[in-house]
Design a protein around this motif. Structure first.
Motif, PDB file in Angstrom:
ATOM      1  N   ASN A 189       0.867  -1.179   0.000  1.00  0.00           N
ATOM      2  CA  ASN A 189       0.000   0.000   0.000  1.00  0.00           C
ATOM      3  C   ASN A 189       0.899   1.223   0.000  1.00  0.00           C
ATOM      4  OD1 ASN A 189      -1.440  -2.272   1.680  1.00  0.00           O
ATOM      5  ND2 ASN A 189      -3.036  -1.011   0.794  1.00  0.00           N
ATOM      6  N   CYS A 190       0.886   1.931  -1.113  1.00  0.00           N
ATOM      7  CA  CYS A 190       1.833   3.042  -1.294  1.00  0.00           C
ATOM      8  C   CYS A 190       1.111   4.391  -1.240  1.00  0.00           C
ATOM      9  CB  CYS A 190       2.546   2.887  -2.639  1.00  0.00           C
ATOM     10  SG  CYS A 190       3.893   4.058  -2.889  1.00  0.00           S
ATOM     11  N   ARG A 237      11.026   0.218  -6.880  1.00  0.00           N
ATOM     12  CA  ARG A 237      12.126  -0.528  -6.228  1.00  0.00           C
ATOM     13  C   ARG A 237      11.581  -1.284  -5.017  1.00  0.00           C
ATOM     14  NH1 ARG A 237      14.759   2.988  -4.036  1.00  0.00           N
ATOM     15  NH2 ARG A 237      16.434   1.647  -3.316  1.00  0.00           N
ATOM     16  N   ALA A 238      10.619  -0.676  -4.330  1.00  0.00           N
ATOM     17  CA  ALA A 238      10.010  -1.367  -3.181  1.00  0.00           C
ATOM     18  C   ALA A 238       9.174  -2.559  -3.654  1.00  0.00           C
ATOM     19  CB  ALA A 238       9.144  -0.386  -2.388  1.00  0.00           C
ATOM     20  N   VAL A 239       8.477  -2.413  -4.769  1.00  0.00           N
ATOM     21  CA  VAL A 239       7.693  -3.545  -5.308  1.00  0.00           C
ATOM     22  C   VAL A 239       8.630  -4.712  -5.608  1.00  0.00           C
ATOM     23  CG1 VAL A 239       6.330  -4.318  -7.301  1.00  0.00           C
ATOM     24  CG2 VAL A 239       5.771  -2.151  -6.163  1.00  0.00           C
ATOM     25  N   LEU A 253       3.717  -1.367   3.756  1.00  0.00           N
ATOM     26  CA  LEU A 253       3.388   0.016   3.413  1.00  0.00           C
ATOM     27  C   LEU A 253       4.622   0.675   2.811  1.00  0.00           C
ATOM     28  CD1 LEU A 253       0.993  -0.732   5.248  1.00  0.00           C
ATOM     29  CD2 LEU A 253       1.024   1.624   6.072  1.00  0.00           C
ATOM     30  N   ILE A 254       4.390   1.430   1.729  1.00  0.00           N
ATOM     31  CA  ILE A 254       5.504   2.071   1.006  1.00  0.00           C
ATOM     32  C   ILE A 254       5.329   3.586   1.063  1.00  0.00           C
ATOM     33  CG2 ILE A 254       6.727   2.245  -1.192  1.00  0.00           C
ATOM     34  CD1 ILE A 254       5.486  -0.451  -2.003  1.00  0.00           C
ATOM     35  N   GLY A 255       6.327   4.273   1.600  1.00  0.00           N
ATOM     36  CA  GLY A 255       6.289   5.729   1.654  1.00  0.00           C
ATOM     37  C   GLY A 255       7.686   6.237   1.925  1.00  0.00           C
ATOM     38  N   ARG A 301      11.444  -0.941   5.504  1.00  0.00           N
ATOM     39  CA  ARG A 301      12.835  -0.517   5.731  1.00  0.00           C
ATOM     40  C   ARG A 301      13.587  -1.555   6.555  1.00  0.00           C
ATOM     41  NH1 ARG A 301      14.186   5.189   5.546  1.00  0.00           N
ATOM     42  NH2 ARG A 301      12.524   6.376   4.568  1.00  0.00           N
ATOM     43  N   ASP A 302      12.972  -1.995   7.678  1.00  0.00           N
ATOM     44  CA  ASP A 302      13.706  -2.861   8.619  1.00  0.00           C
ATOM     45  C   ASP A 302      13.823  -4.284   8.094  1.00  0.00           C
ATOM     46  OD1 ASP A 302      13.720  -0.624  10.137  1.00  0.00           O
ATOM     47  OD2 ASP A 302      12.201  -1.301  11.577  1.00  0.00           O
ATOM     48  N   GLU A 303      12.729  -4.802   7.542  1.00  0.00           N
ATOM     49  CA  GLU A 303      12.745  -6.215   7.140  1.00  0.00           C
ATOM     50  C   GLU A 303      13.387  -6.413   5.764  1.00  0.00           C
ATOM     51  OE1 GLU A 303       9.046  -8.486   7.932  1.00  0.00           O
ATOM     52  OE2 GLU A 303       9.304  -9.211   5.872  1.00  0.00           O
ATOM     53  N   LEU A 304      13.106  -5.498   4.836  1.00  0.00           N
ATOM     54  CA  LEU A 304      13.576  -5.709   3.460  1.00  0.00           C
ATOM     55  C   LEU A 304      14.732  -4.779   3.084  1.00  0.00           C
ATOM     56  CD1 LEU A 304      10.154  -6.267   1.636  1.00  0.00           C
ATOM     57  CD2 LEU A 304      11.592  -7.921   2.830  1.00  0.00           C
ATOM     58  N   GLY A 305      15.104  -3.877   3.981  1.00  0.00           N
ATOM     59  CA  GLY A 305      16.276  -3.023   3.745  1.00  0.00           C
ATOM     60  C   GLY A 305      16.079  -1.963   2.677  1.00  0.00           C
TER      61      GLY A 305
END
Ligand code: NAD
Ligand code: DAU
Length: 347
Positions: A189-190, A237-239, A253-255, A301-305
């Motif tokens: 969810n972005c 890039r997050a996807v 969540l992407i932001g 950020r924390d889990e996927l860097g």
């Protein structure tokens, strides 16, 4: 790897296809796109028209079960891993307020058709969704700690418009298919995207192209509504990060911490264009207009860097203004009809 990318001729999907074709030589892509008013063959021409045999465009409806079964079946039958990345949607809130039916059809029935196909063929799905499923947040009081009020994956769903309601429904379908049928799916969810190839109906391209045309930008209501802007490249890039390393059944969540109110965005664009920052018009507000969106992306950020590369909104807006100046042939054919629609609404 083979991907089926739905909605790949639209704004975010086309950016995804171009970035993937450039950066991942091992990936083959089939785009499924209905080429609605929001999709454009020209956006993909540099990769689909013979120049890159790894990318093919199939014109069709994501709600067409037979077609979707066939395309997902191709992924299952091919050597190597395959996945579906689902961008296709009716995406504009203002349109959903005047004609909700295409939103129900594409966003709900289209996601249903895809879910049934990936269930049948055992194919991985990533569902691209929006922060609007959570409704809105109060406008920040400057004395408040902004970290206290951001959307997280635990925020209850509370959509405001037919668009966000159908996106919320599509997310819930995905969750149910994961739990009940063991479908291998993730959801993201972005927040609000900006960048190249965004349709001129949307806020930033509308104002950028108005400024290029010497027309005053149009700001809804008092212009105090806040959006959490992210560059489309960072979203995509997050996807990819979720597609490759996300946990099945998880919501990310992407932001990019890009909160700004609409007046700030318009004033910045006018300044960047060398014009008077006050040369905009306040126009009739959008009914049910969400006040503020803000994303807590700490899981991503924390889990996927993942980290955003575009951190400065002003320079992102400058590059976007330049892109629209350089690519007038792409957006010009849609501008007059889009403005005629807005004129009917008094906006
Ligand atoms: P867009 O409107 O620019 O593109 C949508 C694409 O889907 C178009 O190419 C269109 O032709 C295609 N499409 C529409 N109906 C279809 C159908 N029935 N079958 C096949 N294709 C169909 O949208 P966008 O801004 O690129 O958004 C893409 C996705 O990202 C959507 O799911 C949207 O909800 C989500 N999203 C968008 C944003 C944003 O800021 N734009 C933010 C978060 C999430
Ligand atoms: O948050 C993610 C969502 O962001 C996506 O799910 C949607 O697909 C995408 O369209 C976007 O929704 P918004 O409604 O926030 O975006 P839009 O570009 O339509 O408007 C952004 C803000 O600008 C909003 O507060 C309304 C305002 N606006 C919009 C237009 C078109 C104006 O003030 N003037 C305008 O002319």
């Amino acid at each position: 790897m083979r991907l089926l990318v739905t909605g790949g001729a639209g704004f975010i999907g086309a950016n995804f296809v171009h970035a993937t074709a450039q950066q991942r030589p091992d990936v083959e892509i089939t785009v499924l796109d209905k080429l609605t008013y929001a999709g454009d063959r020209a956006t993909l021409a540099s990769v689909t028209e013979g120049s890159d045999p790894r990318v093919r465009l199939v014109e069709g409806d994501v709600a067409d079960s037979a077609l979707v079964q066939r395309l997902v079946g191709e992924l299952a039958d091919s050597d190597g891993p395959g996945a579906v990345v689902h961008f296709a949607a009716e995406s504009h809130n203002d349109n959903s307020l005047h004609d909700p039916w295409p939103f129900v059809q594409t966003n709900l029935l289209g996601t249903y058709a895809l879910l049934e196909a990936v269930r049948e063929h055992g194919v991985r799905l990533h569902h691209v969704s929006t922060d609007e499923v959570y409704g809105d947040l109060p406008l920040a009081d400057p004395s408040d700690d902004p970290e206290r009020s951001k959307f997280t994956a635990e925020t209850p769903y509370n959509p405001s418009s037919p668009y966000s309601a159908t996106k919320a429904g599509s997310d819930l379908l995905v969750r149910a298919w994961v739990r009940s049928f063991g479908v291998q799916a993730t959801i993201s969810n972005c927040s609000n995207n900006y960048g190249p190839w965004q349709h001129v109906e949307k806020f930033i391209p509308r104002q950028v192209t108005n400024i290029i045309d010497g027309v005053r930008p149009k700001v809804y209501g008092a212009g105090t509504n806040v959006r959490d802007w992210i560059h489309v490249e960072d979203h995509n890039r997050a996807v990819w990060a979720v597609l490759q390393r996300g946990r099945i059944g998880e919501t990310y969540l992407i932001g990019a911490d890009g909160e700004a109110n609409n007046l700030r965005v318009v004033r910045t664009l006018l300044e960047l264009a060398g014009q008077d920052a006050d040369a905009y018009d306040l126009v009739a507000d959008r009914p049910g207009h969400d006040l503020r969106y803000a994303i807590d992306a700490s899981l991503l950020r924390d889990e996927l860097g993942w980290r955003p590369l575009h951190r400065d909104l002003r320079s992102g807006l400058k590059a976007t203004l330049e892109w629209y100046r350089d690519n007038e042939a792409w957006w010009r054919p849609r501008k007059a009809a889009t403005e005629a629609k807005y004129a009917q609404l008094g906006r």
